[in-house]
Design an enzyme around this catalytic site. Structure first.
Site, PDB file in Angstrom:
ATOM      1  N   ASN A  82     -19.571  -6.168  12.368  1.00  0.00           N
ATOM      2  CA  ASN A  82     -19.121  -7.140  13.367  1.00  0.00           C
ATOM      3  C   ASN A  82     -18.606  -6.447  14.604  1.00  0.00           C
ATOM      4  OD1 ASN A  82     -19.386  -9.734  12.392  1.00  0.00           O
ATOM      5  ND2 ASN A  82     -17.354  -9.781  11.455  1.00  0.00           N
ATOM      6  N   ALA A 113     -19.013  -2.355   7.585  1.00  0.00           N
ATOM      7  CA  ALA A 113     -18.912  -1.223   8.519  1.00  0.00           C
ATOM      8  C   ALA A 113     -17.579  -0.509   8.336  1.00  0.00           C
ATOM      9  CB  ALA A 113     -19.059  -1.722   9.955  1.00  0.00           C
ATOM     10  N   LEU A 292      -2.502  -5.631  -3.990  1.00  0.00           N
ATOM     11  CA  LEU A 292      -1.361  -6.541  -3.928  1.00  0.00           C
ATOM     12  C   LEU A 292      -0.479  -6.294  -2.712  1.00  0.00           C
ATOM     13  CD1 LEU A 292      -0.582  -6.133  -7.715  1.00  0.00           C
ATOM     14  CD2 LEU A 292      -1.323  -8.259  -6.631  1.00  0.00           C
ATOM     15  N   GLY A 294       2.040  -5.098  -0.192  1.00  0.00           N
ATOM     16  CA  GLY A 294       3.250  -4.272  -0.337  1.00  0.00           C
ATOM     17  C   GLY A 294       3.643  -4.025  -1.783  1.00  0.00           C
ATOM     18  N   THR A 321      -4.266  -4.479   9.120  1.00  0.00           N
ATOM     19  CA  THR A 321      -5.707  -4.756   9.200  1.00  0.00           C
ATOM     20  C   THR A 321      -6.489  -3.548   8.669  1.00  0.00           C
ATOM     21  OG1 THR A 321      -5.229  -5.912  11.255  1.00  0.00           O
ATOM     22  CG2 THR A 321      -7.546  -5.540  10.756  1.00  0.00           C
ATOM     23  N   ASP A 325      -9.847  -2.597   3.022  1.00  0.00           N
ATOM     24  CA  ASP A 325     -11.131  -1.885   3.123  1.00  0.00           C
ATOM     25  C   ASP A 325     -10.920  -0.392   2.910  1.00  0.00           C
ATOM     26  OD1 ASP A 325     -12.516  -4.214   3.640  1.00  0.00           O
ATOM     27  OD2 ASP A 325     -12.281  -4.047   5.821  1.00  0.00           O
ATOM     28  N   GLY A 360      -5.335  -1.378  14.395  1.00  0.00           N
ATOM     29  CA  GLY A 360      -6.794  -1.452  14.316  1.00  0.00           C
ATOM     30  C   GLY A 360      -7.294  -1.276  12.891  1.00  0.00           C
TER      31      GLY A 360
HETATM   32  N1  LIG Z   1       3.383  -2.143   3.734  1.00  0.00           N
HETATM   33  C1  LIG Z   1       2.595  -1.260   3.123  1.00  0.00           C
HETATM   34  N2  LIG Z   1       3.000   0.003   2.951  1.00  0.00           N
HETATM   35  C2  LIG Z   1       2.224   0.920   2.336  1.00  0.00           C
HETATM   36  N3  LIG Z   1       1.008   0.637   1.823  1.00  0.00           N
HETATM   37  C3  LIG Z   1       0.552  -0.627   1.963  1.00  0.00           C
HETATM   38  C4  LIG Z   1       1.301  -1.638   2.619  1.00  0.00           C
HETATM   39  N4  LIG Z   1       0.567  -2.794   2.627  1.00  0.00           N
HETATM   40  C5  LIG Z   1      -0.587  -2.494   1.988  1.00  0.00           C
HETATM   41  N5  LIG Z   1      -0.585  -1.204   1.587  1.00  0.00           N
HETATM   42  C6  LIG Z   1      -1.636  -0.514   0.816  1.00  0.00           C
HETATM   43  O1  LIG Z   1      -2.877  -1.085   1.152  1.00  0.00           O
HETATM   44  C7  LIG Z   1      -3.503  -1.586  -0.021  1.00  0.00           C
HETATM   45  C8  LIG Z   1      -4.378  -2.741   0.351  1.00  0.00           C
HETATM   46  O2  LIG Z   1      -3.648  -3.709   1.049  1.00  0.00           O
HETATM   47  P1  LIG Z   1      -3.776  -5.259   0.690  1.00  0.00           P
HETATM   48  O3  LIG Z   1      -2.950  -6.042   1.635  1.00  0.00           O
HETATM   49  O4  LIG Z   1      -3.444  -5.414  -0.749  1.00  0.00           O
HETATM   50  O5  LIG Z   1      -5.339  -5.497   0.877  1.00  0.00           O
HETATM   51  P2  LIG Z   1      -6.088  -6.583   1.806  1.00  0.00           P
HETATM   52  O6  LIG Z   1      -6.123  -5.978   3.156  1.00  0.00           O
HETATM   53  O7  LIG Z   1      -7.424  -6.705   1.164  1.00  0.00           O
HETATM   54  O8  LIG Z   1      -5.268  -7.849   1.737  1.00  0.00           O
HETATM   55  C9  LIG Z   1      -2.342  -1.908  -0.964  1.00  0.00           C
HETATM   56  O9  LIG Z   1      -2.752  -1.947  -2.309  1.00  0.00           O
HETATM   57  C10 LIG Z   1      -1.407  -0.754  -0.668  1.00  0.00           C
HETATM   58  O10 LIG Z   1      -1.778   0.411  -1.392  1.00  0.00           O
END
Ligand SMILES: Nc1ncnc2c1ncn2[C@@H]1O[C@H](COP(=O)(O)OP(=O)(O)O)[C@@H](O)[C@H]1O
Ligand SMILES: [Mg+2]
Length: 413
Positions: A82, A113, A292, A294, A321, A325, A360
């Site tokens: 995209n 991508a 999951l 945080g 964001t 991925d 980004g």
């Molecule tokens: N606040 C954060 N601090 C550190 N790592 C994070 C944080 N938020 C997400 N992550 C890492 O990124 C991974 C993916 O984020 P998540 O939000 O679960 O996926 P998605 O973007 O698919 O919703 C989490 O399992 C974690 O390891």
């Protein structure tokens, strides 16, 4: 400006396809006929330090270009590309109103991508199979991926629909709204994928899919991979529609985030204790990698205790964001390199932790060295803790750990 380097569409040159005579050599030198040792997704990886490969096995590739050869069966990502058009505004315009955005920019994105870019940034040879049009957005995407070292031999062009794009509206109160134009991601796929595209799938180390292209394409790819003994990871992100049973029957690991899992199972997913993947197992997927946010992540393998991976805390969280991925692609890279699942979870958490500290999606994905540096810094922190606690025996154990750079020991500290 560099000329667009899209490969001519396989779809519009049916005569160039060789259905029954697989090529000996792909244009970039990978020997597509070589049998690769495939990671075994059905065997459990008991979590003992004896079985955990040293962190040094996540060796750094000093060369900037990926090593596309038969020793490294590539990561093959099939999915969406995209142009993400970001506009920052104070409030949404009323009907008939024109307003000015504070800023705007267009960046390469799309789950396919993004994941391909991540695989390549982590220094693993990565192919992207997808569709764009030869328009400005197609050019933006192909240049971004090419710059990142992704192999684009199977990025096909279509003529009658635009490159997929998304308008991402960011309001100053933190509310985000997104409008997606599926374009070449959702239309103009051939009814039957070309043998050339399926060949790269059959010769992959791992195939990574998401849900921003038609299910029918994902099913063909997953089936070809399964028949060739290539493991398939399906990231559940993308279209919010029921997952076809056909697709799931060819998937080795399904990876939803908590929202997607909630939709799939109809069960609450607010806390780790609430997470249940029994319905996914019932649908035929033995391994479920749940992201999951945080609260970290966890890998559920049918009949085994879940492997839980906490987040690696980030000093500042700027933009999540692309975190999902990054996590999925980094986990795939670790597995295709033959690491244990526990190592894969740790590596992915480190990559995602770095991702959330930068704005980004593709631009925030870390390179391999940064991920390894973060993992090593965790070892050092643990060492300081042991010294503060005056526990020499633990310190000795730690030194051994550092010597072998054993990522598994890091995981248990
Ligand atoms: N606040 C954060 N601090 C550190 N790592 C994070 C944080 N938020 C997400 N992550 C890492 O990124 C991974 C993916 O984020 P998540 O939000 O679960 O996926 P998605 O973007 O698919 O919703 C989490 O399992 C974690 O390891
Ligand atoms: Mg999330």
């Amino acid at each position: 400006m560099r000329a667009m380097t899209l490969s001519p569409s396989n779809h519009f040159h049916p005569k160039s396809q060789t259905n029954n005579s697989p090529r000996k050599q792909s244009p970039n030198g990978i020997n597509l006929n070589t049998m690769h040792p495939k990671p075994n997704f059905n065997q459990s990886n008991p979590i003992t330090t004896k079985n955990i490969a040293p962190l040094t096995s996540f060796a750094l590739n000093s060369s900037k270009t990926q090593n596309f050869n038969s020793a490294n069966p590539p990561l093959v990502v099939v999915g969406s590309a995209n142009a993400d058009i970001y506009v920052e505004i104070d409030r949404l315009p009323r009907e008939g109103e024109t307003i000015s955005a504070k800023t705007g920019q267009t960046l390469a994105g799309g789950k396919g991508a993004n994941q391909a870019a991540c695989g390549s940034k982590l220094a693993y040879p990565t192919y992207f199979v997808g569709q764009v049009r030869e328009d400005a957005h197609g050019k933006l995407i192909s240049e971004a991926l090419e710059k990142g070292g992704v192999n684009l031999d199977h990025l096909n062009t279509v003529a009658s629909v635009p490159t997929g794009h998304a308008v991402v509206i960011l309001q100053s109160d933190g509310q985000n709204s997104i409008i997606i134009v599926g374009g070449a991601n959702m239309s103009c796929w051939p009814e039957t994928l070309s043998d050339l595209d399926l060949e790269v799938v059959r010769n992959a180390g791992i195939v990574l899919l998401q849900r921003e292209i038609p299910d029918s394409v994902n099913i063909q790819v997953a089936k070809a991979a399964r028949n060739a003994g290539v493991p398939v990871i399906l990231d559940a992100g993308g279209i919010d529609a029921a997952l076809p049973g056909d697709l799931l029957s060819y998937v080795d690991i399904l990876s939803p985030n908590e929202t997607e899992l909630g939709r799939l199972t109809g069960m609450p997913t607010d806390t780790f204790e609430q997470i249940t993947v029994a319905k996914c197992h019932k649908m035929g997927v033995k391994q479920v990698l749940v992201k999951l946010g945080g609260q970290g992540s966890a890998l559920f393998i049918e009949g085994q205790e879940p492997m839980r991976q906490p987040i690696i805390s980030a000093p500042k969280v700027i933009d999540t964001t692309g975190a999902g991925d990054t996590f999925t692609a980094a986990f795939a890279v670790a597995l295709v390199e033959g690491k244990s699942k526990k190592e894969g979870l740790k590596f992915a958490a480190a990559a995602a932790s770095l991702c959330v500290q930068v704005k980004g999606a593709i631009s925030s994905m870390p390179d391999r060295k940064s991920v390894l540096d973060l993992l090593l810094s965790l070892i050092k922190t643990s060492g300081e803790r042991y010294i503060a606690r005056r526990r020499p025996s633990l310190l000795c154990a730690l030194i051994t750990t550092v010597k072998t750079f054993d990522i598994g020991d890091v995981a248990s500290t």
